[in-house]
Design a protein around this motif. Structure first.
Motif, PDB file in Angstrom:
ATOM      1  N   LEU A   1      74.419 -26.953  37.711  1.00  0.00           N
ATOM      2  CA  LEU A   1      75.051 -26.258  36.594  1.00  0.00           C
ATOM      3  C   LEU A   1      74.285 -26.476  35.292  1.00  0.00           C
ATOM      4  O   LEU A   1      74.114 -25.544  34.498  1.00  0.00           O
ATOM      5  CB  LEU A   1      76.509 -26.692  36.446  1.00  0.00           C
ATOM      6  CG  LEU A   1      77.442 -26.198  37.546  1.00  0.00           C
ATOM      7  CD1 LEU A   1      78.845 -26.760  37.341  1.00  0.00           C
ATOM      8  CD2 LEU A   1      77.476 -24.694  37.606  1.00  0.00           C
TER       9      LEU A   1
ATOM     10  N   LEU B   1      75.851 -30.743  42.224  1.00  0.00           N
ATOM     11  CA  LEU B   1      76.531 -29.635  41.563  1.00  0.00           C
ATOM     12  C   LEU B   1      76.376 -29.735  40.051  1.00  0.00           C
ATOM     13  O   LEU B   1      76.102 -28.732  39.372  1.00  0.00           O
ATOM     14  CB  LEU B   1      78.007 -29.603  41.953  1.00  0.00           C
ATOM     15  CG  LEU B   1      78.821 -28.421  41.454  1.00  0.00           C
ATOM     16  CD1 LEU B   1      78.245 -27.116  41.978  1.00  0.00           C
ATOM     17  CD2 LEU B   1      80.253 -28.559  41.876  1.00  0.00           C
TER      18      LEU B   1
ATOM     19  N   ARG C   1      77.836 -18.219  37.410  1.00  0.00           N
ATOM     20  CA  ARG C   1      78.530 -17.786  38.629  1.00  0.00           C
ATOM     21  C   ARG C   1      77.542 -17.588  39.769  1.00  0.00           C
ATOM     22  O   ARG C   1      77.786 -18.020  40.902  1.00  0.00           O
ATOM     23  CB  ARG C   1      79.293 -16.488  38.374  1.00  0.00           C
ATOM     24  CG  ARG C   1      80.742 -16.652  38.085  1.00  0.00           C
ATOM     25  CD  ARG C   1      81.500 -15.342  38.162  1.00  0.00           C
ATOM     26  NE  ARG C   1      80.808 -14.200  37.587  1.00  0.00           N
ATOM     27  CZ  ARG C   1      80.853 -13.837  36.296  1.00  0.00           C
ATOM     28  NH1 ARG C   1      81.554 -14.556  35.452  1.00  0.00           N
ATOM     29  NH2 ARG C   1      80.213 -12.787  35.864  1.00  0.00           N
TER      30      ARG C   1
ATOM     31  N   THR D   1      76.198 -20.985  40.870  1.00  0.00           N
ATOM     32  CA  THR D   1      77.229 -21.750  41.577  1.00  0.00           C
ATOM     33  C   THR D   1      77.406 -21.235  42.998  1.00  0.00           C
ATOM     34  O   THR D   1      77.583 -22.024  43.928  1.00  0.00           O
ATOM     35  CB  THR D   1      78.565 -21.691  40.809  1.00  0.00           C
ATOM     36  OG1 THR D   1      78.350 -22.186  39.487  1.00  0.00           O
ATOM     37  CG2 THR D   1      79.625 -22.534  41.487  1.00  0.00           C
TER      38      THR D   1
END
Length: 114
Positions: A92, A88, A41, A44
């Motif tokens: 991750l 992205l 989290r 991100t």
């Protein structure tokens, strides 16, 4: 590709530096899945802000570099979406892999490494 490699290196190093924090959280009773989701989290959020700012600047600068782009429209949404998706995905994985590795260590062993 250079941006993806750099992003992976920076994020993986940052998460690896938090091995002690992860070990303490697990030693105090936190579930490893919840610790990993916390790390994801946070990562991100940082990456979303970076991609938002970078995407906006890339869109604005596209008119300036229009003559240097070969075979791509200056504001090609497919290219921008693919680049954003790739970054992205790299971010991750850069956060998940070291966090998972740190969560599987025994807390005392992880703290001794620090």
């Amino acid at each position: 590709m250079l941006a993806a490699i750099g992003l992976y290196g920076v994020l993986a190093y940052g998460v690896a530096q938090r091995t002690g924090e992860i070990a303490i959280r697990i030693a105090l009773g936190a579930q490893s899945g919840r610790v990993i989701s916390m790390i994801l989290r946070e990562t991100t959020g940082v990456v979303a802000v970076g991609l938002g700012l970078g995407g906006g600047l890339a869109y604005a600068a596209s008119r300036l570099i229009d003559s240097r782009l070969y075979g791509v429209a200056p504001q090609d949404p497919v290219t921008l979406a693919l680049a954003t998706g790739l970054l992205l995905l790299v971010a991750l994985s850069a956060a998940y892999l070291p966090a998972q590795r740190a969560s599987k260590l025994e807390p005392m062993a992880a703290l001794r490494q620090q």
